[in-house]
Motif scaffolding. Structure first.
Motif, PDB file in Angstrom:
ATOM      1  N   UNK A  10       0.843  -1.192   0.000  1.00 57.35           N
ATOM      2  CA  UNK A  10       0.000   0.000   0.000  1.00 57.35           C
ATOM      3  C   UNK A  10       0.879   1.242   0.000  1.00 57.35           C
ATOM      4  N   UNK A  35      16.469   2.295 -10.238  1.00 62.87           N
ATOM      5  CA  UNK A  35      15.286   2.254  -9.382  1.00 62.87           C
ATOM      6  C   UNK A  35      14.146   2.836 -10.193  1.00 62.87           C
ATOM      7  N   UNK A  36      13.130   2.052 -10.421  1.00 64.54           N
ATOM      8  CA  UNK A  36      12.028   2.535 -11.258  1.00 64.54           C
ATOM      9  C   UNK A  36      10.738   2.459 -10.463  1.00 64.54           C
ATOM     10  N   UNK A  37      10.194   3.635 -10.071  1.00 61.91           N
ATOM     11  CA  UNK A  37       8.918   3.604  -9.361  1.00 61.91           C
ATOM     12  C   UNK A  37       7.782   3.386 -10.361  1.00 61.91           C
ATOM     13  N   UNK A  39       4.446   4.730 -11.546  1.00 66.38           N
ATOM     14  CA  UNK A  39       3.842   6.037 -11.359  1.00 66.38           C
ATOM     15  C   UNK A  39       2.572   6.072 -12.155  1.00 66.38           C
ATOM     16  N   UNK A  40       1.728   6.963 -11.791  1.00 63.17           N
ATOM     17  CA  UNK A  40       0.549   7.081 -12.627  1.00 63.17           C
ATOM     18  C   UNK A  40      -0.728   7.043 -11.855  1.00 63.17           C
ATOM     19  N   UNK A  41      -1.788   6.820 -12.605  1.00 64.27           N
ATOM     20  CA  UNK A  41      -3.124   6.966 -12.046  1.00 64.27           C
ATOM     21  C   UNK A  41      -3.361   5.936 -10.962  1.00 64.27           C
ATOM     22  N   UNK A  44      -3.778   6.749  -7.165  1.00 70.12           N
ATOM     23  CA  UNK A  44      -5.064   6.990  -6.533  1.00 70.12           C
ATOM     24  C   UNK A  44      -5.575   5.762  -5.791  1.00 70.12           C
ATOM     25  N   UNK A  45      -5.276   4.599  -6.328  1.00 71.35           N
ATOM     26  CA  UNK A  45      -5.790   3.379  -5.728  1.00 71.35           C
ATOM     27  C   UNK A  45      -5.130   3.074  -4.393  1.00 71.35           C
ATOM     28  N   UNK A  46      -4.038   3.737  -4.111  1.00 72.80           N
ATOM     29  CA  UNK A  46      -3.426   3.530  -2.814  1.00 72.80           C
ATOM     30  C   UNK A  46      -2.377   2.435  -2.786  1.00 72.80           C
ATOM     31  N   UNK A  62      15.060  -0.780 -16.883  1.00 75.03           N
ATOM     32  CA  UNK A  62      14.836  -0.731 -15.446  1.00 75.03           C
ATOM     33  C   UNK A  62      13.514  -1.371 -15.045  1.00 75.03           C
ATOM     34  N   UNK A  63      12.733  -1.816 -16.005  1.00 74.98           N
ATOM     35  CA  UNK A  63      11.455  -2.435 -15.643  1.00 74.98           C
ATOM     36  C   UNK A  63      11.610  -3.949 -15.739  1.00 74.98           C
ATOM     37  N   UNK A  65       9.241  -7.522 -16.307  1.00 75.73           N
ATOM     38  CA  UNK A  65       7.970  -8.241 -16.412  1.00 75.73           C
ATOM     39  C   UNK A  65       8.028  -9.499 -15.543  1.00 75.73           C
ATOM     40  N   UNK A  76      -3.121  -7.763  -1.108  1.00 70.30           N
ATOM     41  CA  UNK A  76      -3.427  -7.496  -2.522  1.00 70.30           C
ATOM     42  C   UNK A  76      -2.172  -7.502  -3.389  1.00 70.30           C
TER      43      UNK A  76
ATOM     44  N   UNK B  17     -12.561   5.785  -8.324  1.00 70.22           N
ATOM     45  CA  UNK B  17     -11.123   5.589  -8.114  1.00 70.22           C
ATOM     46  C   UNK B  17     -10.539   6.681  -7.224  1.00 70.22           C
ATOM     47  N   UNK B  19      -9.579   9.041  -3.949  1.00 74.64           N
ATOM     48  CA  UNK B  19      -9.043   8.715  -2.625  1.00 74.64           C
ATOM     49  C   UNK B  19     -10.168   8.728  -1.584  1.00 74.64           C
TER      50      UNK B  19
ATOM     51  N   UNK D 115       0.439   8.421 -19.371  1.00 71.21           N
ATOM     52  CA  UNK D 115       1.620   9.024 -18.754  1.00 71.21           C
ATOM     53  C   UNK D 115       2.820   8.105 -18.819  1.00 71.21           C
ATOM     54  N   UNK D 176      12.978   7.302 -13.574  1.00 72.07           N
ATOM     55  CA  UNK D 176      13.943   6.334 -13.082  1.00 72.07           C
ATOM     56  C   UNK D 176      15.020   7.004 -12.225  1.00 72.07           C
ATOM     57  N   UNK D 177      15.493   6.257 -11.228  1.00 69.21           N
ATOM     58  CA  UNK D 177      16.671   6.721 -10.485  1.00 69.21           C
ATOM     59  C   UNK D 177      17.872   5.899 -10.904  1.00 69.21           C
TER      60      UNK D 177
END
Ligand SMILES: Cc1ncc(C[n+]2csc(CCOP(=O)(O)OP(=O)(O)O)c2C)c(N)n1
Ligand SMILES: Cc1ncc(C[n+]2csc(CCOP(=O)(O)OP(=O)(O)O)c2C)c(N)n1
Ligand code: SF4
Ligand code: SF4
Ligand code: SF4
Ligand code: SF4
Ligand code: SF4
Ligand code: SF4
Ligand SMILES: [Mg+2]
Ligand SMILES: [Mg+2]
Lengths: 188, 253, 77, 361, 361, 253, 188, 77
Positions: A10, A35-37, A39-41, A44-46, A62-63, A65, A76, B17, B19, D115, D176-177
């Motif tokens: 979470x 390090x690849x976070x 990101x994106x919509x 919102x889902x937390x 960096x990604x 699959x 989850x 969706x 928060x 994005x 990316x970092x």
């Protein structure tokens, strides 16, 4: 040698910090690292996740699959990301927050009651560091000592209390598996 | 035994969706209820923004079209002029309407376009992660005003209703909030009246909704809701800001 | 009016749709609603009806404030 | 030489810009580049610079124009839709010969798109999405380190040639970092700008403009810009080659696609396929001659882009038929894998080998 | 068949649009296209249509987007700087698959430039000056009559392919008066648009959007657009040839440049030079195959543009080395003369002939 | 014998290209006189518009830079932030400032940018040949409102000063005209005060100048000048609209 | 046959209308024709000009650097545009508004006191039509009859008074040279 | 004051720069200025000083209103 690890949980569980600490450690060790976070919509889902890639050579992408390792901090994330682990890879689970067992049988699964351990150490927010410690122990992807150093840099040595808590959490996570019999199908 | 169905027929059966405690969810429901109750679902066209509500078409069960960020009022103008029987509303955030879309909303209001703007003021850019908005309060910290909004550097919080009230084409303008049962009911009345203003061909209408963004305000939802009463509505007073419809019966809220 | 409001009703909360914002908890005039100690699968602690016996009036305030439309009020009368 | 830091691409741009003497940042939020304005919002006050979150991308580019007029180093950044809004301003800056740096962290398009990382703004950046005969220098980094390095260079190039410079990266590089070392010395004193406006003190007043009503003078101005662009083409082409010495097949790719391709090429070599990588670093000026020279030694070229094929045209223009050009594209925000590119390389190489077999000699 | 009228280019666009069923015009003044909005301001009320002078070009394109969403035929127009401001909106319309007509009466650029005729927005129009993988159909008339005809066609094409169509002309064609006959029948009923939004009456609600967060779906959408663009390339290429049958040298030019070139070619023929004209009418899709086919019969190609060379790239891409490509450009608003082009033709032809002599056989 | 030199040193020796009786010429001279008298010519940067005054740099003998149409306030913001010692002014028409440049001027005013906007309101787009402007009066015929501006179709004339006065960052706002000796003198005082407001670091300042455009109004010059008194200044009243400088001594004009 | 004529004068003298009438006439005669107004910032200066090209074949360019004919309505236009006339071409001058003589000797110069003639007809604004009439007589580029017809279309037959004035002006201009001895170097 | 204003002055008008807008004509309190009947080379009928003997006070109103700066006031005193 190229190893990818996905960290997930979470938002608010410190997932990105966990991945960042591991990536930073690899940098201190002089390795190639990304390090690849996510990101994106989704934010919102937390939920949050990130992928850390550590290698002795340049890193193409960096990604991941199908990462070698997946560290999940809740149910989850476990449900979703267990399916991403490469066959023969490792799934590290915060068992305090996961009720069910993963279904995958072709990977090694390591359960750490990270939230409970952190709670015992005085702050459940340190659960991520417990898992980071367990990660070093289980994967040898980065060394414990360097991780402790890295967290020192990141948290800042002046915030002694925080740092100490984090260090203790990391060590607790690392040592958890010494106290415990090996996980099924465990491999180094 | 009588179930009170919370979901109006004009909302699709999809979980939001947004928060926890976000005002968008409530604003959506309220608008959907009004559309349903007015019986205009078959001639309503909505224009969601770029913003947290960008996916609003996944919720509203009416025709909807996207607009580029900030251009909702221009898109709605095009729609309404080409489909005058329609009831056309934009749904816009404070970044969308009061920053990048400043010119569009002002000139739509000035032309008295027969459209309704639902303006969600949450004092930040929600979708992009909590940057400063034109409506961000002084001293409020955001990711792009890390030291707190400073009037000298970043200007003053903009009161959109009062600004648009300036224009003769603007007919009905009210500010409400969605942070309490009373304010939510008031919002519903305001939205209904705004749509009616459009249907009656009277001019431009806008409802500004003070809307909590617990995530970017870094507050627990109920703290955010309270903050609207205690802080935000001081800068942005709730009430009818302009009403030239001739019908003032509902204005008490 | 008061008498009418007092008549029996109850609510159901969809714990999976609830995001634990506590609006219902905050605004229920009868303080009928509390927070569950169990996370739901989306990671929230959902609202739950307090105790066993409900003193719900069916006023629907909870429903009005619930952003997720997770509450259904059932007027038993 | 600084020490290594683990930095996000977007932040690395910000820090590199500050080190390059940029003190004016104007921008508007948009994912996936938000960390850049956010970094600048924190950092600029520390170095006595100015950060303004402008009311729109249009305002931002025009604030850059204004700051640049005074001789300052200024930048803006955005992602695809926001960059479209800056095209008028970029055209003006090119016409007025004003330096400035514009960062585009591309996302999936067209329209609002998504994005995720993409490379679909290549045409816009290299052909001038704005009106008129102009070009901008376009730099395409493939790592966070290179992003930092090129950001620094961007300011130098912009000043040297008095022209806007575009940094074209994508959401992956922005988000990316990676370890970064700021190797270039901090710029303390900006280059002297004899043309800048800071008040007509001890000199005659002057003006900067792009309006030239007399068509002959405007034509002259156009050819003047053209000659400048030729100078840039002669002097500033940058590219990178990897294992091309003995390659039969070369992948031509830039930025994120190039680093993915590199991974694929290493694996291809392991499988015995003589593949190599040609990576343009400047997308404009495109390394035309360099690629042509290489093409003459190749059996096939595989252009690989995270788009439906834009750089493809430059490759064809460069290669002039010297080698067959194939294309693999993944638009829409998909991040392709090295394994996938490896498959394409194998196929393309196999086909070329077979073709050779069929027509021996 | 109407009777001939002496009309200014800008007015011919307006009347042709009205006859094609366009009832919504949104625009903002800019020279040299002002007569078009002014015509629409008078004409639209007569036919029950809407004219709005929007607050900016940005608003105008988005009003077009809105009207188009309802199924109406809508248009906007501007000149170079104003067209730059429309790029975001055009990208959105392409992504949302919305028809619409955008007229660019090009003036000298970049920047404010001047108000004289130019052809320097070719790249912007044909490569998509906006972000993302998209193209617009681009029509390039060479006379007022053709401007009227193509305007009518533009609406049909836009509807058929659900895509924005750009009419690319210049200040000369916009300002000039020529006899015009409106030959196409007046459109009374617009084509049925099953996708349009006019309220969810007796059907389920629907929406039109360009945001596709899922990268796989966005990729699919990109390839869907790509296939549409291929269909357009296969079906809608238009071009014109003049005296190319026995030509050794062909001038490739469009719009105003093409008609000037035609004058030069007639004179060249009088002097015995076997010159011809290849005139693309659709700039995108560019008549690639058609030009290639011709090039194979030629000694030289002379690309002639009122710019520093933009279509030049498409010509090179088409010709693929089949004939040497030379260039003559006059940017900045200069209107070249047939005499001047004749000189260039003579020189280029002479050089080619000499080259042939030098290397006989 | 004493010659009164009509041309201030801050104007270059070039004849204006403006039409007979055009207000731009007078506005130019007045601004140049103020710059000269305040002794700030060596630190002034002007930003002329796209509009009839696009060539203003041919007249003002101070540093000047072009801005894209409508973006003067953004360009001036960039200049002033990078050159805070400078005195920065934009010179903008009503199309430039109140139509395409709406967002830029509003947000510059709201941020309280230390710049001065000289706003030439001639109720039409002069340069492009007399199209409707946001400031065109109701019923006034222009080439794009051939039947006269109709509020329903084309909206209402916008009062820019009153609109901008709304913003806290706007410090000094006055409306004047250049259609009589008295108004010209008043304009000069206003421009001086606006510049002073900027120099004193107090905030944003704007002087709106009602300016005759005989050509597009299709009037003889003196009829146009009178029309400002008789018609235009009814819609756009002359006077100080906002003054938070603390210094009100000059406000009588 | 391709003939270009440039018409020039102050704005307000009806220069564009004069050119437009000639172009319209050519259209009625079934010829190829272009009418190109000068446009641009010059308008502020108060001068206007346009170029009419009439041809039996397609017209390559509607502009003219050296037109066959130049018709000028005032002194400044004469000064400027006399230099544009092609050698051997014709310069038609509104002599009422031109004090000085043109310097060119290699062209035929025709002076018509157009403003005075128009004044005599009752409206000096008809000076442009006087010149248009003279133009048909001197160049035979378009026919008088068709010009009268064209002006009928343009002015509108309902505005009888205006139309009659214009017709009389055209005819006066046309006939002016019948009453007068041929100009020096006059050519048809 | 009045006396002072009455003192002798005169103006010169640059007939070539004048565009004949008549502002000076309109606003001269002494009605000293009229319009020439001769076009200047730019096509305008320029302003001209009325009659032979001037009653100009040197008040400079004409100069203030002249858009073209075509008037120079010379105070003879
Ligand atoms: C041209 C353009 N610029 C920027 C963006 C990025 N963007 C998307 S939403 C948004 C602002 C969101 O803030 P607001 O309008 O207040 O809506 P909220 O999310 O707070 O409801 C921005 C800047 C975009 N999509 N397009
Ligand atoms: C982006 C853009 N759009 C349009 C134009 C054309 N244009 C130049 S000036 C102008 C408006 C002039 O009106 P105003 O601002 O009122 O100034 P005025 O000429 O009346 O003084 C316009 C629309 C332009 N140059 N750039
Ligand atoms: S970020 Fe804020 S506005 Fe957006 S969904 Fe979350 S709470 Fe709502
Ligand atoms: S209906 Fe009213 S009383 Fe019942 S739970 Fe909801 S808020 Fe409480
Ligand atoms: S209001 Fe709704 S979402 Fe919030 S806690 Fe109550 S049931 Fe859950
Ligand atoms: S058109 Fe109007 S504003 Fe422009 S110069 Fe002429 S009178 Fe002045
Ligand atoms: S100075 Fe005064 S009195 Fe003399 S001419 Fe000028 S306005 Fe008239
Ligand atoms: S005010 Fe100046 S321009 Fe106008 S008529 Fe008098 S002298 Fe001429
Ligand atoms: Mg917001
Ligand atoms: Mg104006």
């Amino acid at each position: 040698m190229l190893v990818k690890t996905l960290f997930a949980g979470f938002g608010g569980q410190g997932v990105l910090m966990m991945g960042y600490c591991v990536a930073y450690t690899a940098m201190l060790e002089g390795r190639h690292v990304t390090f690849m976070p996510s990101y994106g919509a989704e934010v919102r889902g937390g939920t949050a996740n990130c992928t850390v890639t550590i290698s002795t050579a340049e890193i193409a992408s960096p990604v991941a699959s199908s990462p070698e390792n997946v560290v999940v901090m809740n149910q989850p994330s476990m449900e979703r990301f267990q399916h991403h682990v490469r066959t023969g890879g490792a799934l590290i689970i915060n068992s305090t927050m996961c009720e069910r067992e993963p279904v995958r049988k072709d990977i090694s699964v390591h359960a750490v009651p990270a939230t409970r351990i952190a709670e015992e150490l005085g702050d459940i927010r340190a659960a991520n560091m417990v898992l980071a410690g367990a990660f070093t122990r289980l994967t040898h992807n980065v060394s414990l000592e360097m991780l402790l150093d890295a967290v020192g840099d990141i948290v800042g040595r002046k915030r002694a209390h925080m740092l100490e808590l984090n260090h203790r959490a990391i060590i607790a996570g690392h040592e958890y598996f010494d106290l415990k019999k090996p996980a099924k199908k465990r491999k180094d | 035994m009588r179930k009170l169905e919370p979901r109006p027929a004009t909302l699709k059966d999809a979980a939001f969706h947004y928060c926890a405690g976000c005002g968008h969810s409530i604003a959506h429901r309220v608008i959907a209820e009004v559309i349903h109750e007015m019986g205009i679902a078959d001639r309503t066209i909505g224009v969601p923004p770029a913003g947290c509500a960008v996916l609003a078409y996944n919720y509203f069960d009416v025709d909807m079209t996207e607009a580029p960020h900030g251009r909702g009022a221009a898109v709605a103008t095009g729609i309404k002029r080409a489909f005058p029987e329609g009831v056309v509303f934009t749904y816009q955030g404070d970044g969308d309407l009061a920053a990048i879309g400043t010119a569009e909303i002002i000139h739509a209001a000035n032309r008295g376009e027969r459209i309704t703007a639902i303006f969600i003021n949450n004092a930040v850019y929600g979708m992009t992660g909590g940057q400063m908005a034109p409506t961000t309060l002084l001293n409020m910290r955001t990711t792009t005003s890390p030291a707190g909004r400073d009037a000298r550097r970043e200007g003053y919080p903009i009161r959109v209703c009062e600004l648009l009230a300036h224009f003769d084409g603007a007919c009905y303008i009210e500010r409400t909030a969605v942070n309490s049962p009373r304010n939510i009911r008031r919002t519903k009345k305001a939205v209904r009246k705004a749509f009616q203003t459009q249907i009656d061909d009277l001019g431009f209408s806008l409802v500004e909704i003070l809307s909590p963004c617990p995530t970017n305000w870094k507050m627990k939802p109920m703290d955010a809701w309270k903050w609207i009463d205690e802080v935000m509505s001081v800068q942005y007073p709730i009430g009818v800001i302009k009403d030239t419809t001739g019908d003032t019966s509902d204005n008490a809220g | 009016m008061k008498a009418k409001e007092r008549k029996r009703a109850h609510i159901t909360i969809n714990a999976e749709e609830c995001k634990g914002c506590c609006a219902c908890v905050e605004f229920c005039p009868e303080k009928q609603i509390g927070v569950s100690k169990k996370l739901n699968t989306r990671g929230y602690f959902p609202a739950a009806v307090n105790g066993v016996r409900q003193r719900c009036t069916g006023c629907a305030v909870c429903q009005v404030v619930c952003p997720e439309m997770a509450i259904v009020v059932v007027r038993d009368g | 030489m600084g020490k290594k830091q683990l930095l996000r691409g977007n932040e690395a741009v910000g820090e590199a810009a500050v080190r390059a003497g940029c003190r004016f940042y104007f921008g508007y939020p948009i994912t996936p580049q938000n960390e850049l304005p956010e970094y600048m919002a924190r950092r600029m006050p520390e170095v006595g610079g100015t950060f303004i979150q402008s009311e729109s991308e249009l305002s931002a580019i025009n604030m850059v124009l204004g700051a640049s007029v005074t001789g300052a180093r200024a930048m803006t950044s955005s992602s695809s839709p926001g960059i479209s809004l800056k095209q008028e301003g970029i055209s003006f800056m090119a016409a007025m010969e004003l330096p400035g740096v514009v960062v585009n962290i591309i996302r999936g398009g067209p329209g609002l798109g998504n994005i995720a990382p993409a490379q679909s703004d290549y045409f816009q950046a290299t052909r001038g999405g704005g009106h008129g005969d102009y070009r901008t220098i376009v730099l395409a980094p493939a790592s966070v380190q290179e992003l930092a390095d090129l950001t620094h260079d961007a300011f130098d190039l912009a000043d040297r040639y008095r022209t806007p410079v575009v940094i074209l990266a994508d959401g992956m590089i922005g988000q990316m970092m990676e370890p970064v070392e700021f190797r270039k010395p901090v710029v303390d004193a900006l280059p002297e700008k004899s043309w800048a406006l800071r008040g007509a003190r001890n000199r005659r007043s002057r003006f900067i403009r792009s309006l030239i009503l007399d068509v002959d003078l405007e034509e002259e101005h156009n050819w003047k810009l053209y000659r400048k662009y030729q100078r840039i083409q002669n002097n500033e082409v940058r590219w990178d080659e990897f294992m091309t010495d003995d390659a039969a097949t070369a992948v031509v790719a830039y930025g994120t696609a190039a680093r993915i391709a590199k991974g694929a090429i290493i694996r291809a070599r392991e499988k015995g396929i003589p593949a190599g990588l040609f990576r343009p670093v400047t997308l404009w000026p495109f390394p035309m001659k360099q690629l042509k020279r290489l093409a003459e030694r190749l059996k096939t070229i595989l252009v690989f882009e995270m788009s439906t094929g834009q750089m493809l045209e430059d490759v064809k223009l460069a290669v002039e038929g010297a080698a067959p050009v194939e294309f693999h594209g993944r638009p829409g925000g998909v991040i392709p894998t090295p394994a996938e590119v490896l498959r394409v390389i194998s196929r393309v190489h196999g086909r070329a080998a077979k073709a050779k077999q069929d027509k021996p000699g």
